[in-house]
Design a protein around this motif. Structure first.
Motif, mmCIF file in Angstrom:
data_model
loop_
_atom_site.group_PDB
_atom_site.id
_atom_site.type_symbol
_atom_site.label_atom_id
_atom_site.label_comp_id
_atom_site.label_asym_id
_atom_site.label_seq_id
_atom_site.Cartn_x
_atom_site.Cartn_y
_atom_site.Cartn_z
ATOM 1 N N THR A 258 -20.869 -37.248 27.879
ATOM 2 C CA THR A 258 -21.811 -37.521 28.965
ATOM 3 C C THR A 258 -21.077 -37.760 30.277
ATOM 4 O OG1 THR A 258 -23.321 -38.531 27.358
ATOM 5 C CG2 THR A 258 -23.726 -38.989 29.675
ATOM 6 N N PHE A 259 -19.991 -38.545 30.210
ATOM 7 C CA PHE A 259 -19.183 -38.825 31.394
ATOM 8 C C PHE A 259 -18.599 -37.540 31.972
ATOM 9 C CE2 PHE A 259 -14.662 -40.265 32.595
ATOM 10 C CZ PHE A 259 -14.979 -40.394 33.939
ATOM 11 N N GLU A 260 -18.063 -36.690 31.097
ATOM 12 C CA GLU A 260 -17.483 -35.437 31.581
ATOM 13 C C GLU A 260 -18.534 -34.547 32.225
ATOM 14 O OE1 GLU A 260 -14.992 -31.602 29.863
ATOM 15 O OE2 GLU A 260 -14.858 -33.530 28.828
ATOM 16 N N MET A 261 -19.707 -34.451 31.603
ATOM 17 C CA MET A 261 -20.782 -33.645 32.181
ATOM 18 C C MET A 261 -21.189 -34.188 33.544
ATOM 19 S SD MET A 261 -22.848 -31.068 31.955
ATOM 20 C CE MET A 261 -22.671 -30.578 30.221
ATOM 21 N N ALA A 262 -21.329 -35.508 33.640
ATOM 22 C CA ALA A 262 -21.735 -36.120 34.904
ATOM 23 C C ALA A 262 -20.681 -35.904 35.986
ATOM 24 C CB ALA A 262 -21.987 -37.612 34.697
ATOM 25 N N ALA A 263 -19.420 -36.132 35.626
ATOM 26 C CA ALA A 263 -18.343 -36.020 36.604
ATOM 27 C C ALA A 263 -18.184 -34.585 37.110
ATOM 28 C CB ALA A 263 -17.033 -36.521 35.994
ATOM 29 N N ARG A 264 -18.216 -33.630 36.186
ATOM 30 C CA ARG A 264 -18.051 -32.232 36.600
ATOM 31 C C ARG A 264 -19.247 -31.760 37.436
ATOM 32 N NH1 ARG A 264 -13.917 -29.437 34.303
ATOM 33 N NH2 ARG A 264 -12.857 -30.368 32.499
ATOM 34 N N SER A 265 -20.454 -32.158 37.034
ATOM 35 C CA SER A 265 -21.649 -31.750 37.779
ATOM 36 C C SER A 265 -21.657 -32.359 39.176
ATOM 37 C CB SER A 265 -22.909 -32.162 37.018
ATOM 38 O OG SER A 265 -22.964 -31.544 35.748
ATOM 39 N N ALA A 266 -21.292 -33.653 39.265
ATOM 40 C CA ALA A 266 -21.255 -34.316 40.569
ATOM 41 C C ALA A 266 -20.188 -33.704 41.468
ATOM 42 C CB ALA A 266 -21.002 -35.806 40.375
ATOM 43 N N LYS A 267 -19.027 -33.400 40.892
ATOM 44 C CA LYS A 267 -17.946 -32.797 41.683
ATOM 45 C C LYS A 267 -18.370 -31.438 42.233
ATOM 46 C CE LYS A 267 -13.010 -31.696 41.530
ATOM 47 N NZ LYS A 267 -11.774 -31.674 40.702
ATOM 48 N N LEU A 274 -25.198 -29.763 35.116
ATOM 49 C CA LEU A 274 -24.957 -28.322 35.019
ATOM 50 C C LEU A 274 -24.608 -28.009 33.563
ATOM 51 C CD1 LEU A 274 -22.964 -27.809 38.334
ATOM 52 C CD2 LEU A 274 -25.414 -27.463 37.907
ATOM 53 N N LEU A 275 -25.631 -28.018 32.737
ATOM 54 C CA LEU A 275 -25.448 -27.941 31.293
ATOM 55 C C LEU A 275 -24.789 -26.642 30.851
ATOM 56 C CD1 LEU A 275 -28.898 -29.403 30.223
ATOM 57 C CD2 LEU A 275 -26.697 -30.586 30.153
ATOM 58 N N SER A 276 -25.264 -25.532 31.359
ATOM 59 C CA SER A 276 -24.706 -24.256 30.909
ATOM 60 C C SER A 276 -23.289 -24.055 31.428
ATOM 61 C CB SER A 276 -25.596 -23.090 31.351
ATOM 62 O OG SER A 276 -25.760 -23.078 32.759
ATOM 63 N N GLU A 277 -23.042 -24.477 32.671
ATOM 64 C CA GLU A 277 -21.714 -24.281 33.253
ATOM 65 C C GLU A 277 -20.652 -25.114 32.567
ATOM 66 O OE1 GLU A 277 -24.531 -24.733 34.804
ATOM 67 O OE2 GLU A 277 -24.619 -23.778 36.777
ATOM 68 N N TYR A 278 -21.003 -26.328 32.167
ATOM 69 C CA TYR A 278 -20.011 -27.248 31.603
ATOM 70 C C TYR A 278 -20.357 -27.642 30.172
ATOM 71 C CZ TYR A 278 -18.733 -27.489 36.502
ATOM 72 O OH TYR A 278 -18.357 -27.152 37.784
ATOM 73 N N GLN A 279 -20.877 -26.693 29.421
ATOM 74 C CA GLN A 279 -21.313 -26.993 28.060
ATOM 75 C C GLN A 279 -20.163 -27.352 27.128
ATOM 76 O OE1 GLN A 279 -22.530 -23.167 25.829
ATOM 77 N NE2 GLN A 279 -22.838 -22.663 27.985
ATOM 78 N N GLN A 280 -18.934 -27.023 27.500
ATOM 79 C CA GLN A 280 -17.806 -27.394 26.654
ATOM 80 C C GLN A 280 -17.673 -28.911 26.552
ATOM 81 O OE1 GLN A 280 -16.386 -25.145 24.900
ATOM 82 N NE2 GLN A 280 -14.944 -26.514 23.855
ATOM 83 N N ALA A 281 -18.180 -29.623 27.564
ATOM 84 C CA ALA A 281 -18.150 -31.087 27.511
ATOM 85 C C ALA A 281 -19.010 -31.612 26.380
ATOM 86 C CB ALA A 281 -18.625 -31.668 28.846
ATOM 87 N N ILE A 282 -20.020 -30.856 25.997
ATOM 88 C CA ILE A 282 -20.885 -31.237 24.890
ATOM 89 C C ILE A 282 -20.186 -30.981 23.558
ATOM 90 C CG2 ILE A 282 -23.045 -30.630 23.699
ATOM 91 C CD1 ILE A 282 -24.202 -29.976 26.480
#
Length: 301
Positions: A258-267, A274-282
């Motif tokens: 969750t932290f990685e998804m939030a940080a990458r999306s905010a950046k 940005l679920l599809s773009e950073y789905q590897q964080a999931i």
């Protein structure tokens, strides 16, 4: 003796099938909150999801009003009855409920949880009792009561945010010790609290109270946290439990993702995940988090 170390897997042997998960929460046309976030994460991790929308909206209400489509009481109850009577109910290994569009949905979903557990006693029920945040309720009082009286007592896992914990417990939640004491009053063996008080400055904490102890996972603050991270956190924690992770490991991996998804999306400048773009964080989160056990005054450790 037959050497099987280098023997290729039989392509005709099916992999262990993961259970289906019933998700009952909101659905937006645009955005990555509610069911959009939860379903993406669970399906990306290989779970089959039955989605029962409690409300359909154009977008997150924080962006402004849009048309709200809420199933009436008879229609929603009939849909629940269809699921209860379906020949596939035995596939279900977990239920996750979140935002309720109306108070009448609470009783119907309670019947659904009971039916799933009757069919599969090992099924998990995660209740995300979404009622408000940042000091404010954003659902009517009768919907709060539906969460409290119809759903929360049935839960194996509760995932309130800090405001919701304070509201349901009626206790102060201004310190980690107080937050843990408040979590212990809720009617579930596991209570995961997001936005809990952190020990380190400029950090965020997620606290987990379990019968075997309590844990906290901290990470750096994220400027401009996108909407929907609570939905993602609940989904990832449930997925980890279903995969067999212990409580502390499940918490750490869910928070890391969750932290990685939030940080990458905010950046990237997005106020949506940005679920599809950073789905590897999931799938394989790499973000650094700090996990620790909390020593409780009552003697639990």
């Amino acid at each position: 003796m037959t050497d099987t170390a280098n023997t290729p897997a039989n392509p005709d042997t099916p992999a262990r099938q993961k259970p289906a998960i019933i998700v009952a929460t909101s659905q937006v046309v645009r955005g990555a909150v509610g069911g959009r976030s939860t379903l993406f994460a669970l399906e990306r991790l290989g779970f089959r999801v039955w989605h029962l929308p409690t409300i359909l909206l154009g977008w997150n209400p924080k962006y402004g009003p849009s048309t709200r489509l809420i199933p009436d009481e008879v229609t929603f109850a009939s849909m629940v009855d269809d699921l209860i009577g379906s020949r596939w109910l035995g596939e279900v290994g977990a239920v996750l409920t979140g935002y309720l569009g109306a108070a009448h949905e609470g009783a119907a979903l309670g019947r659904l949880v009971a039916a799933v557990k009757q069919r599969n006693p090992d099924a998990l029920y995660l209740c995300d009792p979404i009622i408000g945040d940042e000091g404010n309720l954003y659902v009517p009082a009768e919907t709060v009561d539906a969460q409290k009286n119809e759903l929360m007592p049935r839960a194996d896992v509760l995932t309130p945010n800090l405001f919701e914990l304070g509201w349901f417990s009626g206790r102060p939640v201004d310190t980690e010790t107080a937050t843990l004491a408040a979590a212990r009053t809720l009617p579930a063996p596991r209570v995961m609290v997001s936005s809990a008080p952190a020990l380190r400055k400029k950090s965020l904490s997620t606290l987990l109270a379990t019968p075997k102890g309590a844990f906290a996972v901290e990470h750096a603050e994220v400027d401009g946290v996108p909407h929907g991270t609570g939905d993602l956190l609940a989904a990832l924690f449930l997925a980890q439990l279903l995969e067999g992770a212990d409580d502390e490991a499940a918490l750490a991996k869910a928070v890391s993702g969750t932290f990685e998804m939030a940080a990458r999306s905010a950046k990237a400048g997005s106020d949506e995940q940005l679920l599809s773009e950073y789905q590897q964080a999931i799938v394989k989160p790499m973000a650094m988090v700090t996990s620790r056990r909390i020593i409780e005054r009552s003697g639990r450790a």
